[in-house]
Motif scaffolding. Structure first.
Motif, short mmCIF file in Angstrom:
data_model
loop_
_atom_site.label_atom_id
_atom_site.label_comp_id
_atom_site.label_asym_id
_atom_site.label_seq_id
_atom_site.Cartn_x
_atom_site.Cartn_y
_atom_site.Cartn_z
N ASP A 139 45.93 35.82 52.25
CA ASP A 139 44.89 36.07 51.24
C ASP A 139 45.09 35.32 50.04
O ASP A 139 44.18 35.32 49.23
CB ASP A 139 45.05 37.54 50.97
N MET A 160 42.25 38.22 40.10
CA MET A 160 41.88 38.40 41.68
C MET A 160 40.60 39.06 41.71
O MET A 160 39.58 38.77 42.60
CB MET A 160 42.98 39.39 42.05
N ASP A 161 40.34 40.10 40.77
CA ASP A 161 39.08 40.90 40.90
C ASP A 161 37.81 39.79 40.58
O ASP A 161 36.71 39.83 41.41
CB ASP A 161 38.73 42.08 39.84
N ILE A 196 49.73 42.04 48.70
CA ILE A 196 48.91 40.87 48.80
C ILE A 196 49.55 40.00 50.02
O ILE A 196 50.86 39.72 50.05
CB ILE A 196 48.87 39.89 47.81
N HIS A 197 48.91 39.75 50.99
CA HIS A 197 49.36 38.84 52.06
C HIS A 197 49.27 37.69 51.93
O HIS A 197 48.26 37.14 51.19
CB HIS A 197 48.53 39.39 53.29
N ARG A 224 45.58 41.01 37.74
CA ARG A 224 44.49 41.73 38.41
C ARG A 224 43.16 41.40 38.06
O ARG A 224 42.30 41.53 39.17
CB ARG A 224 44.88 43.11 38.12
N TYR A 260 37.57 36.48 41.11
CA TYR A 260 37.37 35.62 42.22
C TYR A 260 37.48 36.14 43.60
O TYR A 260 37.62 35.41 44.67
CB TYR A 260 38.45 34.35 42.12
N GLY A 261 37.41 37.46 43.80
CA GLY A 261 37.31 38.19 44.92
C GLY A 261 38.60 37.70 45.87
O GLY A 261 38.31 37.42 47.05
N ILE A 262 39.64 37.78 45.45
CA ILE A 262 41.15 37.76 46.10
C ILE A 262 41.53 39.29 46.70
O ILE A 262 41.59 40.16 45.90
CB ILE A 262 41.98 37.15 45.24
N TYR A 263 41.76 39.21 47.80
CA TYR A 263 41.72 40.59 48.63
C TYR A 263 43.16 40.98 47.97
O TYR A 263 44.17 40.18 48.24
CB TYR A 263 41.57 40.55 50.04
N TYR A 264 43.38 42.10 47.88
CA TYR A 264 44.72 42.83 47.59
C TYR A 264 44.54 44.43 47.74
O TYR A 264 43.50 45.00 47.90
CB TYR A 264 45.30 42.61 46.38
N GLU A 265 45.69 44.98 48.04
CA GLU A 265 45.69 46.59 48.29
C GLU A 265 46.34 47.05 47.40
O GLU A 265 47.63 46.76 46.79
CB GLU A 265 46.19 46.86 49.60
#
Length: 330
Positions: free
Chosen positions: A132, A106-107, A128-129, A103, A109-114
């Motif tokens: 993305d 992802m934070d 995560i799609h 996690r 490098y600005g990788i989008y997740y929910e």
């Protein structure tokens, strides 16, 4: 949900360690602990080059196929492999202190997740799609090779021991392309999964070569950007022009190849010396047989000469009484 990667945050999967991989895949070769010569080389692989296309295409997952980074990304998400921090010195540190959380990557490098709540569980789900996953942006891999000479088997080997995906992005303000190394992955952790993935080929669609074979056979192409040294200097730190950089890269490549040729030449020389020594031993053995016969001939000659002396002595003994008889008569 279709094309959605869902990971339970509370689910802890045991990573496949090097020893487990070695037991499960006994064909995996590792660098021996004790070698008389070893050199560590760092390369940069441009995935857009045709030789490295098997690591990049397809750029985005499609028809059940994905590229190497997508596979690594999902393995990290499922905690099946460990990721280690890419430090400022550019070296790999495979220690617990330098482990990085998925996690946090992802934070950073600005990788989008929910984060989604799940019924019946306190913990949330990371959703995560596939679109993305920045698989198309990872256009470079850093790898670490180890060239070594194993004195026990008298062979030279080369192993890829670590791999680092690099994001290639454009700065918002300057529009300059920048490389962002994400993390180091141990190759021994990846091998069990690479053996299950086919390496696509432009020349042969029916090829059954795996990604593990791709690295083991060194089918990739990459430029050297650093060789392990006491000062931990990269080539660009002491090569001031592009021409100097290319000359230095070629010099190192030649040294690596020359060492292998030198070993083969030495082995051939040892074999030739052994063959010569064996031939000399055989010839000495034959000459020894001849020499053993020679003393017998000499002994025979001596025996003849001795017998002749004895015969002549006996004749003298026979003649002496005659002389004495004559003296008596006088």
């Amino acid at each position: 949900m279709k094309h959605v990667l869902s990971i339970l945050a509370f689910l802890l999967l045991i990573p496949c360690s090097g020893m487990q991989a070695q037991r499960q895949y006994p064909g995996i070769q590792q660098v021996p602990d004790e070698v008389i010569w070893k050199r560590e080389v760092y390369r940069s692989l441009d995935l857009l080059q045709s030789n490295n296309g098997a690591l990049y295409h397809p750029a985005e997952p499609q028809d059940g196929k994905a590229n190497l980074f997508t596979m690594i990304f999902k393995l990290m998400a499922q905690q099946k492999i460990k990721a280690y921090e890419y430090t400022l010195d550019g070296l790999e540190h495979f220690t617990e202190k330098h482990e990085v959380n998925f996690r946090d990557i992802m934070d950073r490098y600005g990788i989008y997740y929910e984060m989604r709540a799940q019924k019946g569980h306190r913990d949330s789900i990371i959703s995560i799609h596939n679109s993305d996953i920045p698989s198309a942006e990872v256009q470079t891999f850093f790898i670490k090779e180890v060239w070594y000479y194993d004195q026990r088997t008298a062979t030279q080997g080369t192993q890829v021991v670590a791999l680092c995906p690099v994001l290639n992005r454009t700065e918002n303000y300057t529009n300059e392309r920048v490389n962002l190394p994400m993390c180091w992955i141990k190759m021994v952790d990846l091998i069990p999964f690479l053996t299950q993935e086919t390496a696509l080929s432009n020349l042969n669609s029916a090829s059954n070569r795996t990604l593990s074979d791709f690295f083991a056979q060194r089918l990739y192409q990459g430029d050297i950007y650093k060789v392990a040294n006491l000062q931990n200097l990269s080539l660009t730190q002491y090569c001031h022009t592009e021409e100097e950089l290319h000359r230095e890269q070629q010099r190192i490549e030649n040294e690596l190849l020359a060492f292998g040729k030198m070993l083969h030449a030495r082995e051939d020389s040892i074999k030739a010396q052994t063959a010569t020594a064996t031939g000399n031993v055989k010839s000495k053995g034959k000459s020894g047989q001849t020499r053993t016969k020679a003393p017998a001939t000499i002994k025979t000659t001596k025996a003849k000469s001795t017998s002749s002396k004895q015969n002549s002595g006996s004749k003298r003994e026979l003649a002496a009484p005659k002389a004495s008889v004559r003296r008596e008569r006088r």
